[in-house]
Design a protein around this motif. Structure first.
Motif, PDB file in Angstrom:
ATOM      1  N   LEU A  76       0.835  -1.209   0.000  1.00  0.00           N
ATOM      2  CA  LEU A  76       0.000   0.000   0.000  1.00  0.00           C
ATOM      3  C   LEU A  76       0.869   1.258   0.000  1.00  0.00           C
ATOM      4  N   LYS A  77       1.910   1.279   0.820  1.00  0.00           N
ATOM      5  CA  LYS A  77       2.801   2.444   0.869  1.00  0.00           C
ATOM      6  C   LYS A  77       3.552   2.630  -0.454  1.00  0.00           C
ATOM      7  N   LEU A  78       3.972   1.532  -1.078  1.00  0.00           N
ATOM      8  CA  LEU A  78       4.640   1.634  -2.381  1.00  0.00           C
ATOM      9  C   LEU A  78       3.680   2.196  -3.431  1.00  0.00           C
ATOM     10  N   TRP A  79       2.444   1.724  -3.410  1.00  0.00           N
ATOM     11  CA  TRP A  79       1.431   2.201  -4.359  1.00  0.00           C
ATOM     12  C   TRP A  79       1.158   3.696  -4.159  1.00  0.00           C
ATOM     13  N   LEU A  80       1.098   4.139  -2.900  1.00  0.00           N
ATOM     14  CA  LEU A  80       0.855   5.555  -2.620  1.00  0.00           C
ATOM     15  C   LEU A  80       1.930   6.448  -3.220  1.00  0.00           C
ATOM     16  N   GLY A  81       3.152   5.947  -3.324  1.00  0.00           N
ATOM     17  CA  GLY A  81       4.256   6.721  -3.875  1.00  0.00           C
ATOM     18  C   GLY A  81       4.269   6.791  -5.390  1.00  0.00           C
ATOM     19  N   GLN A  82       3.416   6.005  -6.043  1.00  0.00           N
ATOM     20  CA  GLN A  82       3.363   6.003  -7.504  1.00  0.00           C
ATOM     21  C   GLN A  82       2.393   7.076  -7.999  1.00  0.00           C
ATOM     22  N   PRO A  83       2.659   7.644  -9.193  1.00  0.00           N
ATOM     23  CA  PRO A  83       1.713   8.624  -9.741  1.00  0.00           C
ATOM     24  C   PRO A  83       0.343   7.973  -9.991  1.00  0.00           C
ATOM     25  N   ALA A  84      -0.702   8.738  -9.758  1.00  0.00           N
ATOM     26  CA  ALA A  84      -2.061   8.236 -10.008  1.00  0.00           C
ATOM     27  C   ALA A  84      -2.312   8.176 -11.513  1.00  0.00           C
ATOM     28  N   ALA A  85      -3.096   7.204 -11.922  1.00  0.00           N
ATOM     29  CA  ALA A  85      -3.484   7.084 -13.326  1.00  0.00           C
ATOM     30  C   ALA A  85      -4.381   8.263 -13.698  1.00  0.00           C
ATOM     31  N   GLU A  86      -4.455   8.556 -14.989  1.00  0.00           N
ATOM     32  CA  GLU A  86      -5.343   9.624 -15.441  1.00  0.00           C
ATOM     33  C   GLU A  86      -6.779   9.243 -15.093  1.00  0.00           C
ATOM     34  N   PRO A  87      -7.590  10.238 -14.713  1.00  0.00           N
ATOM     35  CA  PRO A  87      -8.984   9.934 -14.360  1.00  0.00           C
ATOM     36  C   PRO A  87      -9.757   9.403 -15.569  1.00  0.00           C
ATOM     37  N   VAL A  88     -10.651   8.499 -15.282  1.00  0.00           N
ATOM     38  CA  VAL A  88     -11.502   7.913 -16.320  1.00  0.00           C
ATOM     39  C   VAL A  88     -12.862   8.591 -16.246  1.00  0.00           C
TER      40      VAL A  88
END
Length: 181
Positions: A76-88
């Motif tokens: 979860l912490k690793l995922w939080l550090g990744q850029p969010a995908a473009e909104p759909v």
């Protein structure tokens, strides 16, 4: 893992929950069905991201209450550090608005009135949740270190979106009135 999996990990990280509870918590912000959530919870448990305890119920089948594991917290912490995908954006009203020149005045007004009514209902729900959250927290949880900060900013985001949608619908309906002139 997909975004829903991370969302479930995030919810369980805050409060151990059953699949049904998780579905209810997701509803205001993410569309997910029983048929998506339960198999995903089982997969997350099998892969070591979640664990569960079985809670005996007399009038129903036993329920599983999931909690996050250390492996799940790391993921979860690793995922939080990744850029969010473009909104759909997937809103049927957007396509209908594009074709609005084909609708008569009554039909067009009905489409936007229906959306405004829906938005007003959702806005009331978000505002009620914010009020309840502020009461439970004895004040607005608007500090980033507050455990309910995420709830507060997401509920506020939902309320703002509904206000913007209502305003847009009112603007479109004003434009539609010009057709009658």
């Amino acid at each position: 893992m997909n975004t829903l999996a991370y969302g479930l990990l995030g919810l369980v990280a805050r409060t151990p929950s059953s699949g049904y509870d998780l579905m209810l918590q997701l509803q205001p912000f993410w569309q997910a069905k029983h048929s998506q959530i339960y198999p995903l919870l089982a997969k997350l448990e099998q892969e070591g991201y979640l664990e569960f305890t079985r809670v005996h119920q007399t009038d129903r089948p036993d329920k599983k209450v999931y909690s996050i594991t250390e492996k799940g917290q790391i993921a979860l912490k690793l995922w939080l550090g990744q850029p969010a995908a473009e909104p759909v954006v997937r809103d049927e009203l957007v396509l209908k608005a594009y074709c609005m020149w084909l609708a008569d005045e009554k039909m067009a007004n009905a489409i936007f009135t229906e959306r405004m009514d829906h938005c007003k209902e959702q806005l009331q729900m978000y505002e009620d949740y914010i009020k309840e959250l502020s009461t439970d927290c004895e004040g607005v949880p608007d500090h980033p270190d507050h455990p309910s900060f995420g709830d507060y900013i997401l509920l506020s985001w939902g309320a703002r979106r509904m206000k913007d949608d209502i305003s847009w619908c009112e603007w479109v309906m004003d434009l539609l009135k010009k057709r009658a002139k």
